[in-house]
Design an enzyme around this catalytic site. Structure first.
Site, PDB file in Angstrom:
ATOM      1  N   GLY A 192       0.824  -1.189   0.000  1.00 29.17           N
ATOM      2  CA  GLY A 192       0.000   0.000   0.000  1.00 29.17           C
ATOM      3  C   GLY A 192       0.870   1.256   0.000  1.00 29.17           C
ATOM      4  O   GLY A 192       2.077   1.207   0.263  1.00 29.17           O
ATOM      5  N   CYS A 193       0.242   2.386  -0.293  1.00 34.95           N
ATOM      6  CA  CYS A 193       0.997   3.643  -0.388  1.00 34.95           C
ATOM      7  C   CYS A 193       1.530   4.093   0.973  1.00 34.95           C
ATOM      8  O   CYS A 193       2.744   4.368   1.111  1.00 34.95           O
ATOM      9  CB  CYS A 193       0.132   4.724  -1.013  1.00 34.95           C
ATOM     10  SG  CYS A 193      -1.571   4.799  -0.383  1.00 34.95           S
ATOM     11  N   TYR A 194       0.684   4.152   1.980  1.00 37.74           N
ATOM     12  CA  TYR A 194       1.153   4.544   3.317  1.00 37.74           C
ATOM     13  C   TYR A 194       2.230   3.580   3.835  1.00 37.74           C
ATOM     14  O   TYR A 194       3.276   4.033   4.321  1.00 37.74           O
ATOM     15  CB  TYR A 194      -0.014   4.596   4.308  1.00 37.74           C
ATOM     16  CG  TYR A 194      -0.933   5.780   4.165  1.00 37.74           C
ATOM     17  CD1 TYR A 194      -0.465   7.094   4.264  1.00 37.74           C
ATOM     18  CD2 TYR A 194      -2.305   5.599   3.960  1.00 37.74           C
ATOM     19  CE1 TYR A 194      -1.319   8.177   4.142  1.00 37.74           C
ATOM     20  CE2 TYR A 194      -3.160   6.675   3.837  1.00 37.74           C
ATOM     21  CZ  TYR A 194      -2.676   7.971   3.924  1.00 37.74           C
ATOM     22  OH  TYR A 194      -3.534   9.042   3.810  1.00 37.74           O
TER      23      TYR A 194
END
Length: 389
Positions: A192-194
């Site tokens: 995921g991005c985070y």
């Protein structure tokens, strides 16, 4: 305590070595190109790419990045709600490319491709991927295979896992950390991005025992493209503009993914305090991370460890001391910029990490992973410089 920096010629040699990884898994002479004229284009490059979920932002980013890839060509694209349409009618900025017509997943012929990017929403991906030919290399950009613990997936995503047998072979695709595992993988769960912005700085520091496992606080901010392209009231201009909105407080679905990665390297359970915020911008992501340093450790030690860990990495740049990372400086690129600062509270440090949420936080890292899986230099198609201003 800290590994000394390597000499420049050694760094150059290592980078050159990585940019000539392996041999291709397929070549034009060994492949038979069977494509349907109605939904595909004739391949002109080595590797035929299928793209599932092409009508979303991450799918569009895959297409944009592959425009400059010398070996990969999109020959199959699915988008159930846009089936029968051209890609340029969905994303006019991609009209210059020669792309196949969008089809529904049920009408897709996966015998015509060699590898697949899956950009479908979580919950729909598992059943589709488990039915794909086992010869395909797959990078899944959804969250469906990121969590090894099936019960944890069901708890955080509110539905049963539908491809439990596949989970055992999945490799988590945090490229700079798990490169060697990715080389051997058939199915990669793209991070995921985070979690990407958070794990890239924290993993080397935890591995070197420079920070404590407790009291890690993460204040993260994302552009609205991270919420996807679907029409939602909360994402209307009048709802987003001129304001900041916190969401998923204490229950954001990236929490178990972050904790899984940090716990692996710490070899003990790590629990973080994580709060994300939606910012009135399209692209960009920043994680500001507050950590407690181990006894006797200084912020200079943290900075040096990150410099040493990433000195021969193309896409992770540790900025000079005192230089603040800005999302503007990575926009549209596969780069992550990070730096470390002393906190006013003794014994604590502040780490700032920025990426483009759609590139290094999604499609760019996915392409980096597929390059590695297929034996190509991992930077191929990804050396676009950031867009500024």
């Amino acid at each position: 305590m800290l590994v000394q920096g390597r000499k420049e010629n050694c760094v150059a040699d290592k980078r050159a070595k990585r940019l000539t990884l392996g041999s291709h898994v397929a070549s034009p002479s060994s492949m038979s190109f069977r494509v349907s004229a109605s939904s595909s284009v004739k391949p002109e490059k080595d590797i035929r790419i299928g793209l599932l979920g092409a009508s979303g932002y991450t799918g569009a980013e895959i297409v944009r990045l592959l425009a400059n890839h010398p070996h990969f060509q999109v020959t199959l694209m699915t988008a159930d709600r846009k089936a029968g349409q051209s890609m340029e009618s969905v994303f006019p900025h991609l009209r210059a490319q020669k792309l196949p017509t969008l089809v529904s997943v049920k009408d897709a012929d996966f015998s015509t491709v060699d590898a697949v990017f899956c950009c479908l929403p979580h919950g729909t991906t598992q059943e589709i991927i488990k039915e794909l030919p086992t010869a395909l290399k797959i990078v899944d950009l959804s969250a469906d295979f990121r969590l090894r613990n099936i019960a944890e997936y069901e708890e955080w995503y509110g539905q049963p896992h539908k491809a439990v047998e596949l989970q055992k072979e999945v490799v988590y695709g945090l490229t700079e950390i798990l490169r060697e595992d990715i080389k051997k993988a058939r199915l990669v769960a793209n991070p995921g991005c985070y979690p990407t912005t958070i794990q890239l700085p924290l993993v080397p520091l935890l591995k070197a025992n420079l920070i404590k496992h407790e009291n890690i606080i993460i204040d993260a901010k994302s552009g609205v493209s991270g919420a996807g392209r679907g029409a939602k009231e909360a994402n209307l201009y009048s709802e987003i503009a001129e304001g900041i909105s916190s969401y998923g407080v204490t229950r954001h679905r990236h929490v178990p993914e972050i904790e899984q990665g940090l716990s692996d390297v710490a070899q003990s359970k790590v629990t973080v305090s994580f709060t994300p915020h939606l910012m009135p911008m399209i692209r960009g992501m920043q994680s500001t991370i507050y950590v407690e340093m181990a006894p006797g450790v200084r912020t200079e030690d943290l900075h040096q460890q990150l410099k040493t860990s990433y000195e021969d990495e193309e896409f992770v740049k540790v900025l000079d001391e005192g230089v603040v990372p800005r999302t503007h400086n990575v926009r549209g690129s596969n780069y992550c910029h990070m730096s470390v600062f002393p906190d006013r509270i003794p014994g604590r440090a502040i780490i700032i990490s920025v990426i483009d949420n759609l590139v290094k936080g999604a499609s760019g890292q996915a392409l980096q992973n597929l390059n590695i899986m297929l034996g190509y230099p991992e930077t191929t198609g990804l050396l676009h410089q950031p867009l500024f201003p």
